[in-house]
Scaffold this active site. Structure first.
Site, PDB file in Angstrom:
ATOM      1  N   ASP A  91       0.853  -1.188   0.000  1.00  0.00           N
ATOM      2  CA  ASP A  91       0.000   0.000   0.000  1.00  0.00           C
ATOM      3  C   ASP A  91       0.887   1.236   0.000  1.00  0.00           C
ATOM      4  O   ASP A  91       2.093   1.153   0.188  1.00  0.00           O
ATOM      5  CB  ASP A  91      -1.021  -0.044   1.131  1.00  0.00           C
ATOM      6  CG  ASP A  91      -0.375   0.020   2.491  1.00  0.00           C
ATOM      7  OD1 ASP A  91       0.830   0.251   2.555  1.00  0.00           O
ATOM      8  OD2 ASP A  91      -1.104  -0.164   3.482  1.00  0.00           O
ATOM      9  N   ASP A 271      -8.055  -7.197   1.983  1.00  0.00           N
ATOM     10  CA  ASP A 271      -6.982  -7.393   2.960  1.00  0.00           C
ATOM     11  C   ASP A 271      -7.478  -6.871   4.296  1.00  0.00           C
ATOM     12  O   ASP A 271      -8.355  -6.003   4.329  1.00  0.00           O
ATOM     13  CB  ASP A 271      -5.718  -6.613   2.569  1.00  0.00           C
ATOM     14  CG  ASP A 271      -5.825  -5.149   2.950  1.00  0.00           C
ATOM     15  OD1 ASP A 271      -6.513  -4.404   2.229  1.00  0.00           O
ATOM     16  OD2 ASP A 271      -5.272  -4.745   3.998  1.00  0.00           O
ATOM     17  N   CYS A 309     -13.043 -26.900  10.066  1.00  0.00           N
ATOM     18  CA  CYS A 309     -11.796 -26.292   9.587  1.00  0.00           C
ATOM     19  C   CYS A 309     -10.713 -27.356   9.429  1.00  0.00           C
ATOM     20  O   CYS A 309     -10.566 -28.246  10.271  1.00  0.00           O
ATOM     21  CB  CYS A 309     -11.336 -25.212  10.561  1.00  0.00           C
ATOM     22  SG  CYS A 309      -9.846 -24.366  10.018  1.00  0.00           S
ATOM     23  N   CYS A 311      -7.449 -26.615   9.155  1.00  0.00           N
ATOM     24  CA  CYS A 311      -6.128 -26.031   9.430  1.00  0.00           C
ATOM     25  C   CYS A 311      -5.339 -26.919  10.398  1.00  0.00           C
ATOM     26  O   CYS A 311      -5.899 -27.778  11.079  1.00  0.00           O
ATOM     27  CB  CYS A 311      -6.262 -24.608   9.972  1.00  0.00           C
ATOM     28  SG  CYS A 311      -6.566 -24.498  11.739  1.00  0.00           S
ATOM     29  N   CYS A 314      -6.684 -26.879  13.994  1.00  0.00           N
ATOM     30  CA  CYS A 314      -7.941 -27.617  14.209  1.00  0.00           C
ATOM     31  C   CYS A 314      -7.747 -29.124  14.034  1.00  0.00           C
ATOM     32  O   CYS A 314      -8.456 -29.914  14.656  1.00  0.00           O
ATOM     33  CB  CYS A 314      -9.022 -27.087  13.274  1.00  0.00           C
ATOM     34  SG  CYS A 314      -9.575 -25.428  13.743  1.00  0.00           S
ATOM     35  N   HIS A 340      -5.123 -20.595  12.200  1.00  0.00           N
ATOM     36  CA  HIS A 340      -6.559 -20.866  12.043  1.00  0.00           C
ATOM     37  C   HIS A 340      -7.278 -19.694  11.368  1.00  0.00           C
ATOM     38  O   HIS A 340      -8.021 -19.887  10.401  1.00  0.00           O
ATOM     39  CB  HIS A 340      -7.203 -21.162  13.393  1.00  0.00           C
ATOM     40  CG  HIS A 340      -8.695 -21.181  13.324  1.00  0.00           C
ATOM     41  ND1 HIS A 340      -9.394 -22.239  12.789  1.00  0.00           N
ATOM     42  CD2 HIS A 340      -9.628 -20.233  13.652  1.00  0.00           C
ATOM     43  CE1 HIS A 340     -10.693 -21.959  12.806  1.00  0.00           C
ATOM     44  NE2 HIS A 340     -10.863 -20.755  13.328  1.00  0.00           N
TER      45      HIS A 340
HETATM   46 ZN   LIG Z   1      -8.754 -24.101  12.018  1.00  0.00          ZN
END
Ligand SMILES: [Zn+2]
Length: 361
Positions: A91, A271, A309, A311, A314, A340
């Site tokens: 930016d 973003d 999830c 990830c 998780c 996460h």
């Molecule tokens: Zn997760």
């Protein structure tokens, strides 16, 4: 840089696209994790990539002040310096000059300010210098210097800020074009539509910018403290005015509920610092909303942060365990919550893209 709309939704303005850069193809709509200082806080670049991030955002104002654009150029550019080989958007620093720096003096030429670092030393940003800084950083997508009007500014002031911003963007575009033929130049420059909460000013911004023919168009000046309904109103209105064949980027917006509302308006890029910042405050995303792990009800909750999830956090840890880490102020709590939150948003965007492709959004 080339942008292709591969599917326009028949049920909304949502579209799925491909943004081709020298460092890879980005599937849109896309969420860009923020690495303000050249790092997505608490994660290695390898972990950021592992979550599926296609592009990250970094910050011109901060990197200019510390460690300095020349140092980063001598290191081989920001990608090499931070060891991230996928695209980077930087930016312009305009937002930070107006939110962090002190003693700002705006003239037709640019903005003079005292930094929030280095003992308040004086600096000056001009539209040309800001392009040059981003060239040194080697970012794939650059943003021009703009004025982000305060949300409570009267309309006359917002209009004045907009006129100057448009002049600066024209100068940035000319300066960028003058050096665009350089052999190492695969960088792109976007325009930023300002205009506060006023639709006629947003229209003026969109029309002027389209004539300047940027590689993409951002909607700035939102997510600055205005009511959420104003954010959606301005995002939808402005997106509808921007050239359909170029990517549209809604700056500083990226909570799950924002993405669900704004992708159908035809926004392609987002973003936000919040996913990483919230993680540092023990907050995490779930389909039911944002939760805080310090809540006592999670003390013996052996379920993952979010049921569906995929990830790393998780798949391997329970809410009770990560809560224990957070209470003990173990760094791993922040790492796991950041993994996460970022993965959650990237998965959400992938799911929405797939829905657009199947006409289900
Ligand atoms: Zn997760």
């Amino acid at each position: 840089m080339k942008f292709t709309v591969v599917k326009q939704s028949r049920k909304s303005r949502a579209r799925a696209g491909l943004l081709e850069t020298a460092r890879g193809v980005i599937e849109t709509p896309v969420f860009m994790p923020v690495g303000t200082l050249g790092t997505v806080k608490s994660l290695t670049p390898a972990l950021v990539a592992e979550q599926g991030a296609q592009i990250i955002l970094s910050n011109t104002y901060h990197l200019f002040l510390r460690p300095g654009a020349d140092l980063i150029a001598r290191a081989g550019g920001l990608h090499k310096f931070m060891s991230w080989d996928r695209p980077i958007l930087t930016d312009s620093g305009g937002f930070q000059v107006f939110s962090l720096a002190r003693l700002r003096k705006i003239t037709a030429d640019g903005v003079e300010f005292q930094s929030h670092l280095d003992g308040g030393a004086s600096h000056k940003f001009t539209p040309e210098l800001v392009v040059d800084i981003q060239r040194k950083l080697g970012s794939d997508i650059m943003m021009p210097l703009d004025i982000c009007s305060a949300p409570d500014s009267p309309k006359a002031k917002v209009a004045e800020d907009l006129r100057l911003t448009l002049e600066w963007e024209k100068r940035a575009g000319e300066h960028f074009a003058a050096a665009a033929g350089a052999p190492d130049s695969a960088q792109a420059l976007f325009g930023i539509a300002q205009g506060g909460m006023y639709e006629d000013l947003r229209r003026e911004a969109a029309q002027c910018l389209a004539e300047l023919n940027f590689s993409g168009y951002a909607i700035g000046g939102v997510s600055v403290g205005e009511p959420e309904e104003d954010l959606y109103r301005i995002a939808e209105y402005t997106a509808g005015l921007l050239p359909p064949d170029k990517p549209r980027y809604l700056m500083g917006v990226g909570l799950p509920q924002n993405l669900l509302r704004c992708v159908p308006c035809g926004i392609d890029m987002f973003d936000a610092v919040l996913p990483t910042r919230l993680a540092r405050h023990n907050s995490f995303f779930t389909p039911a909303g944002q939760e805080n792990l310090l809540n006592a009800r999670y003390a013996e909750d052996f379920a993952p942060l979010a049921a569906d999830c995929d990830c790393y956090a998780c798949r391997n840890f329970s809410r009770a365990y990560i809560r224990h880490l957070a209470q003990a102020r173990e760094i791993l709590a922040i790492v796991l919550l950041t993994i996460h939150n970022i993965r959650y948003l990237l998965n959400l965007m992938r799911a929405m893209r797939s829905q657009i492709l199947n006409d289900e959004l």
